[in-house]
Design a protein around this motif. Structure first.
Motif, short mmCIF file in Angstrom:
data_model
loop_
_atom_site.label_atom_id
_atom_site.label_comp_id
_atom_site.label_asym_id
_atom_site.label_seq_id
_atom_site.Cartn_x
_atom_site.Cartn_y
_atom_site.Cartn_z
N GLU A 53 0.82 -1.21 0.00
CA GLU A 53 0.00 0.00 0.00
C GLU A 53 0.86 1.27 0.00
O GLU A 53 0.46 2.31 -0.55
N ILE A 54 2.06 1.19 0.59
CA ILE A 54 2.95 2.35 0.60
C ILE A 54 3.53 2.57 -0.79
O ILE A 54 3.59 3.71 -1.28
N GLY A 55 3.95 1.50 -1.44
CA GLY A 55 4.43 1.62 -2.81
C GLY A 55 3.35 2.15 -3.74
O GLY A 55 3.59 3.00 -4.60
N ARG A 56 2.13 1.65 -3.55
CA ARG A 56 1.01 2.09 -4.40
C ARG A 56 0.75 3.58 -4.22
O ARG A 56 0.50 4.31 -5.19
N ARG A 57 0.80 4.06 -2.96
CA ARG A 57 0.56 5.48 -2.71
C ARG A 57 1.66 6.34 -3.34
O ARG A 57 1.37 7.43 -3.87
N LEU A 58 2.91 5.87 -3.28
CA LEU A 58 4.00 6.61 -3.94
C LEU A 58 3.73 6.74 -5.43
O LEU A 58 3.89 7.81 -6.02
N VAL A 59 3.34 5.63 -6.04
CA VAL A 59 3.09 5.63 -7.48
C VAL A 59 1.93 6.56 -7.83
O VAL A 59 1.98 7.29 -8.84
N GLU A 60 0.90 6.56 -7.02
CA GLU A 60 -0.31 7.31 -7.34
C GLU A 60 -0.26 8.78 -6.92
O GLU A 60 -1.04 9.59 -7.42
N HIS A 61 0.66 9.14 -6.02
CA HIS A 61 0.64 10.50 -5.48
C HIS A 61 0.95 11.52 -6.57
O HIS A 61 1.95 11.41 -7.28
N SER A 120 -1.28 5.83 -16.70
CA SER A 120 -2.57 6.52 -16.67
C SER A 120 -2.44 7.91 -16.06
O SER A 120 -3.26 8.79 -16.31
N LEU A 121 -1.38 8.11 -15.25
CA LEU A 121 -1.13 9.41 -14.63
C LEU A 121 -0.13 10.23 -15.42
O LEU A 121 0.23 11.34 -15.00
N LEU A 122 0.36 9.69 -16.54
CA LEU A 122 1.38 10.34 -17.37
C LEU A 122 2.61 10.70 -16.53
O LEU A 122 3.18 11.78 -16.65
N LYS A 123 3.01 9.76 -15.68
CA LYS A 123 4.13 9.98 -14.76
C LYS A 123 5.39 9.32 -15.31
O LYS A 123 5.35 8.19 -15.81
N LYS A 124 6.51 10.01 -15.24
CA LYS A 124 7.78 9.44 -15.69
C LYS A 124 8.10 8.20 -14.87
O LYS A 124 7.99 8.21 -13.64
N THR A 125 8.49 7.13 -15.55
CA THR A 125 8.70 5.85 -14.89
C THR A 125 9.94 5.18 -15.45
O THR A 125 10.19 5.20 -16.65
N SER A 126 10.72 4.59 -14.56
CA SER A 126 11.86 3.78 -14.97
C SER A 126 11.77 2.45 -14.24
O SER A 126 11.70 2.41 -13.01
N LEU A 127 11.75 1.36 -15.01
CA LEU A 127 11.55 0.03 -14.44
C LEU A 127 12.73 -0.86 -14.79
O LEU A 127 13.03 -1.07 -15.97
N GLU A 128 13.40 -1.39 -13.77
CA GLU A 128 14.45 -2.38 -13.95
C GLU A 128 13.89 -3.71 -13.45
O GLU A 128 13.71 -3.89 -12.24
N LEU A 129 13.64 -4.62 -14.39
CA LEU A 129 12.83 -5.80 -14.07
C LEU A 129 13.64 -7.09 -14.19
O LEU A 129 14.85 -7.08 -14.09
N GLY A 130 12.96 -8.20 -14.36
CA GLY A 130 13.60 -9.50 -14.31
C GLY A 130 14.38 -9.85 -15.56
O GLY A 130 14.39 -9.12 -16.55
N GLY A 131 15.03 -11.00 -15.50
CA GLY A 131 15.80 -11.48 -16.64
C GLY A 131 15.73 -12.99 -16.75
O GLY A 131 15.53 -13.69 -15.76
#
Length: 487
Positions: A214-222, A246-257
């Motif tokens: 829920e804390i991560g979600r709030r960071l993303v949505e704030h 959906s919020l047009l927020k700059k995002t950088s994702l380093e994911l799995g391999g």
């Protein structure tokens, strides 16, 4: 490590100090992953803490960005010095992540390197003069901070994967809110807060909010968090991308391999097996850049399998604090269950285990397995356990085709004595990073780290790539006197 000895006990790090969470927050038990001993109790933020921290960070960021670059660099150098001389950080990483001493030492040294390089980043040129077709106009493209960066980090390399984002983001004038994994709230968060406190960093530019989803979600949505940087699983990354998009927020994702190690027919087998063992077994295979697929030419396959299995069988698995231990525990029971499930499914489909495949508690033996069906999840998905699946191919063309048959695009390695040929094979691989005659787990502060496909979305971390990652371009013009228009 009694709980009362820690400034982080029952606390979060906000506005430059440790304090209890507000109403709605709670606590997180901090466990030794080898013994399950409770090392202490960290604070767990609530939604009210996130909102308050965002509000103070927005104000602090403006003042921080206005400082001369030399002052921002000085803060980062002081944090680096505090880390180099921090008592107990090595032990904390070992206990909280279940890693051996060498891995903890690497994290500390690498984090210091990230801070040092970021300090130099603060003084890089941040603009360029542009040609213009308007007489009397001065035209410039300048870089400005993104603003407030929300950082969500994983448990496997909590210190360095946090610092790889925190340090350059701050150097370039941003503020950072960090949510570490609940598995590593201290080494991945609150202990970093202690370093910034010790370094006299301005209040509010770096804050730590341990907690759950829920804390991560709030960071993303704030709405006042300008950018999200997430390192973790592709599944969670996809969710974050959907919400941030959906919020047009700059995002950088380093994911799995699902990374491939190719062994060519002219490879030195002893060297290749050593590289293969390190690529798959290092830190229990719990890294996004571990080798999850060994692709070996048929002419050398028997020798490679024998050598790799011998190396796996010789590794000591146990408590990281015992001399000679090579691998510690899997991080938690859920991850252990998943690893066993992947292996059991592959064996049911015809795969053969050459060595390993057993565990005592969460201590999982390094495992070599062959004849894995190409549709088995053990072959197609990220494993995150010390398991090395091996496939046999006929020639380099078949090896390249098999290596590229994945949705992921993080890293690959090619091993062969003819360096020119191995390099040509490497050029044909569809991934963001590739190494010739070296292991897949590689990272340097100046190198562009990141992935393509299901391995990442956004830019790259490292060196000048951080300029693109943590700034926005602004076009600014200046004309000597007001321009006249028809109306």
């Amino acid at each position: 490590m009694a709980e009362h000895n820690h400034s982080w006990s029952n606390a979060i790090f906000v506005d430059g100090q440790f304090r209890p969470p507000a109403a709605g927050g709670g606590t997180l038990a901090v466990h030794d992953k080898s013994s399950d001993e409770v090392l202490g109790v960290a604070g767990s933020a609530g939604i009210a803490d996130v909102d308050a921290a965002v509000a103070s960070s927005v104000i602090a960021q403006r003042a921080w960005a206005a400082l001369p670059h030399s002052q921002r660099a000085a803060v980062l150098r002081r944090v680096a010095a505090a880390l180099e001389h921090a008592d107990g950080f090595r032990e904390l990483i070992m206990r909280e992540t279940g890693s051996i001493a060498g891995k903890a030492d690497y994290e500390i040294a690498s984090a210091v390197g990230e801070l040092t390089e970021a300090a130099s980043l603060a003084s890089r040129p941040v603009g360029e003069v542009l040609q213009t077709g308007h007489e009397g106009r001065f035209s410039v493209s300048e870089r400005v901070p993104v603003g407030l960066v929300g950082v969500i980090t994983p448990w496997n390399f909590p210190l360095v994967l946090g610092m790889r984002v925190i340090a350059p983001a701050l150097a370039l004038g941003n503020a950072v809110l960090l949510k570490p994994s609940p598995e590593t709230p201290v080494s991945g968060g609150l202990a970093i807060g202690e370093l910034f406190e010790r370094a006299g960093a301005p209040a509010g530019i770096f804050q730590v909010l341990p907690g759950g989803e829920e804390i991560g979600r709030r960071l993303v949505e704030h709405p006042d968090v300008a950018m999200i940087h997430f390192t973790g699983s592709t599944t969670v990354g996809r969710e974050i991308a959907r919400t941030a998009g959906s919020l047009l927020k700059k995002t950088s994702l380093e994911l799995g391999g699902n990374n491939a190690l190719i062994v060519l027919n002219d490879a030195d087998i002893d060297q290749a097996a050593m590289i293969g063992a390190w690529s798959s077994f290092h830190y229990q295979g719990q890294t996004c850049i571990s080798a999850g697929r060994h692709i070996v030419d048929r002419s050398v396959a028997e020798a490679y399998l024998r050598n790799l299995a011998d190396r796996a069988a010789a590794i000591t698995v146990g408590n990281p604090f015992r001399d000679g231990t090579g691998l510690g525990p899997i991080i938690n029971n859920a991850q252990l269950k998943r690893a066993k499930g992947l292996l059991d499914e592959a064996v049911a489909g015809g795969a053969r285990i050459l060595t390993g495949g057993t565990s005592e508690g969460r201590f999982f033996r390094p495992t070599v397995v062959v004849d894995v069906h190409p549709a088995a999840a053990l072959w197609t998905e990220e494993i995150f356990a010390p398991i090395a699946p091996v496939a046999v191919v006929d020639g380099a063309d078949q090896a390249v085709a098999l290596a590229n048959d994945t949705r992921y695009g993080l890293v690959s390695s090619v091993v062969g004595t003819d360096v020119h040929r191995a390099t040509e094979v490497a050029r044909r691989l569809d991934c963001a990073m590739v190494h010739v005659n070296d292991a897949t787990p590689q990272d340097e502060p100046l190198a562009p780290f990141g992935g393509t496909g299901h391995s990442g979305l956004g830019g790259r971390a490292g060196g000048d790539s951080n300029l693109e990652e943590f700034t926005e371009r602004r076009w600014r013009t200046v004309t000597g006197s007001p321009v006249h228009y028809p109306y």
